[in-house]
Design a protein around this motif. Sequence first.
Motif, short mmCIF file in Angstrom:
data_model
loop_
_atom_site.label_atom_id
_atom_site.label_comp_id
_atom_site.label_asym_id
_atom_site.label_seq_id
_atom_site.Cartn_x
_atom_site.Cartn_y
_atom_site.Cartn_z
N UNK A 18 0.85 -1.19 0.00
CA UNK A 18 0.00 0.00 0.00
C UNK A 18 0.89 1.24 0.00
N UNK A 19 0.29 2.36 -0.42
CA UNK A 19 1.03 3.62 -0.42
C UNK A 19 1.48 3.96 1.00
N UNK A 20 0.59 3.70 1.96
CA UNK A 20 0.92 4.02 3.34
C UNK A 20 2.16 3.25 3.81
N UNK A 21 2.22 1.95 3.45
CA UNK A 21 3.37 1.14 3.85
C UNK A 21 4.65 1.67 3.22
N UNK A 22 4.56 2.05 1.96
CA UNK A 22 5.77 2.56 1.28
C UNK A 22 6.25 3.85 1.93
N UNK A 23 5.31 4.72 2.31
CA UNK A 23 5.70 5.99 2.93
C UNK A 23 6.26 5.76 4.33
N UNK A 32 12.34 6.69 -2.22
CA UNK A 32 12.04 8.11 -2.46
C UNK A 32 10.53 8.31 -2.54
N UNK A 33 10.05 9.45 -2.01
CA UNK A 33 8.61 9.70 -2.03
C UNK A 33 8.07 9.74 -3.47
N UNK A 34 8.89 10.20 -4.42
CA UNK A 34 8.45 10.21 -5.83
C UNK A 34 8.21 8.78 -6.32
N UNK A 35 9.12 7.87 -5.93
CA UNK A 35 8.96 6.47 -6.33
C UNK A 35 7.69 5.88 -5.72
N UNK A 36 7.39 6.30 -4.48
CA UNK A 36 6.18 5.81 -3.82
C UNK A 36 4.96 6.16 -4.66
#
Length: 504
Positions: free
Chosen positions: A439-444, A450-454
Amino acid sequence: MGKPQKIVVVGAGPVGSLAALYAAQRGHDVEVYELRPDLRDPGTIPLNFTRSINLAISERGINAMRHAGQPGLLEHVMASTIPMRGRMIHGRRPNGTLFEHSQDYDVKGRAIHAIDRAGLNKRVLDILDDMPNVKLFFNHKLTGADYRTCKAWFEVQDSNSDNVSRAEEIGISFDLMIGADGAHSAVRYHLMKFTRMNYQQEYIDTLWCEFQLKPVRTDTAAEPLSRFRISPNHLHIWPGKDFMFIAIPSDDGSFTCTLFMPSKEFSDLESDTSKLPAFFDSHFPGVTDLIPAEELIESFNSNPHLPLISLKCKPYHYGSSCVVVGDAAHAMVPFYGQGMNAGMEDVRILFSILDKHAQMDETNDPASEATTSTTPAFQRSLALAEYSAVRPADAHAINDLALQNYVEMRASVLSTRYRLRKFLEEFMSVHFPTLGWQTKYSRVSFSNEGYMDVIRKSDAQGRALVRSFFALAASPFAVTAALLGYKYRRSIGNILRALPNGYP
Ligand code: FAD
């Protein structure tokens, strides 16, 4: 930065003190200048907060401490944190009964941690105090800087006076100034005179005010015992369409609570604070059972109603002499719990780039004619330029994600579409790990990507889900599944309601 340099850090908040530690570990002469009195002195509270508050720290902040080169720092700081494995959504059912609904942040059980911001800050300041190459100057306000001649001026304030009086102004010199002086950064203000900085800021139409949910205290003379009134392992949210109330645990059993609300509602309630308990009952059911009405009114009257700023700028540096980090470079709204984390990550990334260029300096032959272009200042200018080239895109990305997450936190958390997407992404992550879905939350919160990669990966996952949905919908199998789904719609509804959710 091979040879020792004089590094001046402006701002001794969580990001500035960590930057000073990174610089000191590399053998530089470090001076830290902080506007406010020493946070460790009794009675000193951080700027903008009414007391020492708890924030959410996650992998990026933790990783920055891991790489600080200070044995025991991470263990010491994390020992007093409280893991929060998910959100606890509070609300009222149509029949009037209250509910609590836990939504885990991560299918693999990873948690974010409630941390005392001042405790973290104090620990790093204690370490800096013990280092022979570090000097700390409190009650020193940066008033001017010339990044061409590497000189700066500070107003030394009289800490004994309530009316801050201007005692004297001092001038200092430096090789590198690191500006970690927060959203209203003076370092950034002066930097703008030396470089063509693009700058953008936005105040969202939301103010915030702090409240406190006290512990249940069962005092015996021998052992005072505090009990949390609600689950300590959750970040509690009372979502509302336009408002939100949240609570983060502290290890004394209390919760730091924050009301986020548009300025108009604040004004309405300011004009008649007796309406506050009824307002809470209508929008944040159950809170008045936890915080007595008179305490709600008292906190609302006495605590400031503060704005939320989101700012972006670029570049972050000038030549070899100045760079801004943390809120000074990218203050963001707090809805992803990433402001301090991203600021601490800045420090790790900045020093990894400085280290890389310093190694180039050391590997050059001092006797060669190219020596003048390999001075520490020259290598540092290359490093700062690289930092300014790579970091703003990620910082801008988390600023945008934080703004978007306000809608998700206060409104989307209850939507079925939203929970279904999370369920599918987590299903893929557990059952098809080689595809790398998260999920996006897990990646962040649980990675250092990098946040861009997320954003890029999360968007790609979203497109893949939509494509799969249409492919499935077009198949004969889907018609059968739809008929079965209709027949068993009540059971499916129950399953969906039980699904874990998980954006902060
Ligand atoms: P600051 O903490 O602002 O420190 C700057 C320092 O510089 C201060 O000590 C100040 O006194 C000093 N200073 C200012 N001007 C001068 C000057 N002219 N001369 C000398 N010194 C100066 N982040 C998270 O990661 N997780 C969360 O859960 C979270 N929750 C938040 C909740 C709220 C309500 C808010 C408002 C913010 C939240 N944040 C959170 C964001 C986080 O607080 C900030 O990102 C973080 O404090 C930034 O650290 P900093 O060191 O860059 O700046």
